[in-house]
Design an enzyme around this catalytic site. Structure first.
Site, PDB file in Angstrom:
ATOM      1  CG  ASN A  72      -1.893  -1.172   1.213  1.00 16.01           C
ATOM      2  OD1 ASN A  72      -2.161  -1.758   0.172  1.00 16.01           O
ATOM      3  ND2 ASN A  72      -2.419  -1.520   2.377  1.00 16.01           N
ATOM      4  CG  ASN A 172       0.195  -3.185  -3.516  1.00 11.39           C
ATOM      5  OD1 ASN A 172       0.504  -4.368  -3.538  1.00 11.39           O
ATOM      6  ND2 ASN A 172      -0.496  -2.648  -2.516  1.00 11.39           N
ATOM      7  CD  GLU A 173      -3.438  -5.570  -1.744  1.00  7.69           C
ATOM      8  OE1 GLU A 173      -3.936  -4.717  -0.984  1.00  7.69           O
ATOM      9  OE2 GLU A 173      -3.116  -6.708  -1.354  1.00  7.69           O
ATOM     10  CD  GLU A 292       0.973  -7.652  -0.618  1.00  5.90           C
ATOM     11  OE1 GLU A 292       0.185  -7.752   0.339  1.00  5.90           O
ATOM     12  OE2 GLU A 292       1.196  -6.591  -1.228  1.00  5.90           O
TER      13      GLU A 292
HETATM   14  O1  AHR Z   1       1.404  -6.760   3.401  1.00  8.39           O
HETATM   15  C1  AHR Z   1       0.593  -5.834   4.039  1.00  8.39           C
HETATM   16  C2  AHR Z   1      -0.371  -5.145   3.082  1.00  8.39           C
HETATM   17  O2  AHR Z   1      -1.312  -6.073   2.642  1.00  8.39           O
HETATM   18  C3  AHR Z   1       0.237  -4.604   1.821  1.00  8.39           C
HETATM   19  O3  AHR Z   1       0.742  -3.319   1.988  1.00  8.39           O
HETATM   20  C4  AHR Z   1      -0.929  -4.584   0.884  1.00  8.39           C
HETATM   21  O4  AHR Z   1      -0.536  -4.738  -0.454  1.00  8.39           O
HETATM   22  C5  AHR Z   1      -1.827  -5.689   1.378  1.00  8.39           C
HETATM   23  O5  AHR Z   1      -3.131  -5.268   1.519  1.00  8.39           O
END
Ligand code: AHR
Length: 518
Positions: A72, A172-173, A292
């Site tokens: 994040n 990311n996400e 992840e």
């Molecule tokens: O790994 C912790 C968080 O989890 C990361 O920052 C994010 O990509 C996910 O939601």
């Protein structure tokens, strides 16, 4: 429990593991960097501030790649803040983790740390608050030899040679409402495509990952992958997957069953990627980057633990303390990754130190291994090679797993009517012919009589047999008891021509390494 039978045939192979399957992740989050890998003044720190007690554990854990700087965090990060003279770098509010980012550690320090640890870097670019322009500049700064403003700036900063970073994440996400500048699949697909084009024009050798859904539980899962890949298909190599297994329900059988959902998740993403390929009349295969994965719940829902007031630097957040039960579920995830080695080419345990991590430190104090450290170290050190297709005949149980939809307290329910008590993977080292069996006995109270037929292997010899178990599933490792949960010898293994028998303890993770007499 009745006998559990397994057939392994030397010519039945799922695929060869990619070295990048055994990666991990360092984010600017809590004490992941500051007080984790980097702590100037620590008694083991070198002149760059890298903690060598942590490095020694990282070497033992043996991750092959390291994703950085988020997560994040990356969606609001200006990479330029983290390069150049340290005393000139700005302090910034980090809206991902409600912290202050001092920027005393940045891109170049990370690359140096990777080189020291002999780990390949995997960099993520900010496609939240920024776009392809910042991404192409970062790539030019990192990989262009010199003679341009950005590459010469790197040289002025003290890094004469290009960093030569091959693996890149396009954001990311980006579907998550918790992300800075969340995007729709269309918005993200467009911006990722344009960033990818420019990045590849600078360095055609790079490999790129597009963001998949933040989790399989997102309401848009599936549709997101489809639309993003329709945009990015010709420009990327991988699509990402993220999974954090939880035990909010305090239901150990469900916790141990949950890795089977990782299998389904992988298979669904493969199907979507291949359906996009079919519609494009393409033989190209998009590979998967599971960048992840972990068990994470205690410090996930509790907002007080996720953000501390006052915008602190490196707050103690997301410091999950892992139990014996977590290590079993985690081991199941390692097995799921191995059994999809044909399509999952990149994977990153999230994360590395202090933050949902296998390694814990005390700032100014020691470092130690969490319970999940052990399955990962075995998976990475001995899980490389040809993954064999195991035919398993095991009794089963029923479980119900509940997974939150992203960051909200709404759950998707996943009934699992037939979970085999045995979850396993077998990997053959092509150099030596040695076979490593990773086996999880998910029965909480009964030992498992395991009988493996090894067709085409001759008479095996035992190299090593280890188990991870504890009489208390809630047992943890702490600073004062760092080895409370650690591997011990698995004694009950017997070998015969084409055969291995063992008795696996209830609720245990096991690794059995068999050599081959040629
Ligand atoms: O790994 C912790 C968080 O989890 C990361 O920052 C994010 O990509 C996910 O939601």
């Amino acid at each position: 429990m009745r006998k559990v039978s397994v057939m392994l045939k030397s010519d039945a192979v799922i695929g060869e593991t990619d070295p990048r399957l055994f990666g991990a992740f360092v984010e600017h989050l809590g004490r992941g960097v500051y007080g984790g890998i980097y702590e100037p003044g620590h008694k083991t720190a070198d002149k760059q501030g890298f903690r060598h007690d942590v490095l020694a554990l990282v070497r033992e854990l043996a991750p092959t790649i390291m994703r950085y700087p988020g997560g994040n965090f990356v969606s609001g990060y200006n990479w330029e803040d983290g390069v150049g003279p340290v005393d000139k770098r700005p302090r910034r509010l980090d809206l991902a983790w409600m912290s202050t980012e001092p920027n005393t550690f940045g891109n170049n320090e990370f690359i140096d740390w990777c080189r020291l640890a002999k780990i390949e870097p995997m960099l993520a670019v900010n496609l939240g608050t920024r776009n392809g322009d910042a991404a192409r500049n970062l790539l030019e700064y990192c990989n262009h030899p010199g003679g341009t403003a950005w590459s010469d700036l790197r040289r002025v900063h003290g890094w004469e040679q290009p960093h030569d970073v091959k693996l890149w994440c396009l954001g990311n996400e980006m579907d998550g409402p918790w992300q800075m500048e969340t995007k729709t699949a269309h918005e993200y697909g467009r911006i990722a495509t344009e960033a990818a084009k420019m990045m590849r024009w600078i360095d055609p050798r790079i490999e790129l990952t597009a963001c998949g859904s933040s989790t399989r539980s997102m309401p848009t899962f599936g549709a997101w992958e489809d639309e993003v890949l329709q945009h990015t298909f010709d420009h990327v190599d991988y699509i990402s997957l993220h999974t954090y297994i939880n035990d909010y329900a305090e239901d150990a059988p469900a916790l141990l069953a949950a890795p089977d959902l990782m299998d389904s998740f992988i298979e669904e993403v493969v199907a979507i990627a291949d359906s996009v390929a079919a519609r494009k009349h393409s033989s190209k295969r998009i590979m998967l980057s599971f960048d992840e994965w972990n068990v994470w719940y205690r410090t996930r829902r509790d907002k007080a633990l996720r953000a501390k007031p006052g915008w602190p630097v490196a707050p103690e957040i997301l410091e999950e303390i892992y139990s014996m039960a977590d290590a079993l579920s985690f081991g199941g995830m390692c097995i799921s990754l191995l059994n999809h080695a044909d399509r999952v080419k990149v994977a990153c345990l999230a994360q590395l130190v202090n933050v949902i991590a296998p390694i814990m430190t005390e700032t100014g104090g020691p470092a130690w291994r969490q319970t999940i450290f052990h399955p990962f170290a075995q998976f990475s050190n001995f899980g490389r090679g040809r993954v064999l297709r195991a035919e398993v005949d095991s009794p089963t149980y029923a479980a119900n797993y509940h997974d939150p939809r992203g960051a909200v307290d709404v759950y998707n329910h996943y009934p699992l009517p037939a979970v085999p008590y045995l979850k396993m993977a077998a990997v053959e080292d092509p150099g030596t012919g040695a076979v490593t069996v990773f086996a999880l006995n998910r029965h909480l109270s009964e030992p498992m009589p395991l009988d493996i037929t090894l067709r085409g292997f001759g008479t095996p010899v035992l190299i090593e047999a280890l188990q991870l178990r504890h009489s208390n599933l809630r047992a943890t490792n702490t600073k004062s008891r760092p080895d409370n949960v650690s591997p011990t010898a698995l004694k009950d293994v017997s070998l015969a021509p084409d055969r291995m028998r063992a008795t696996l303890a209830p609720a245990s993770w096991n690794m059995i390494r068999l050599g081959r007499v040629r």
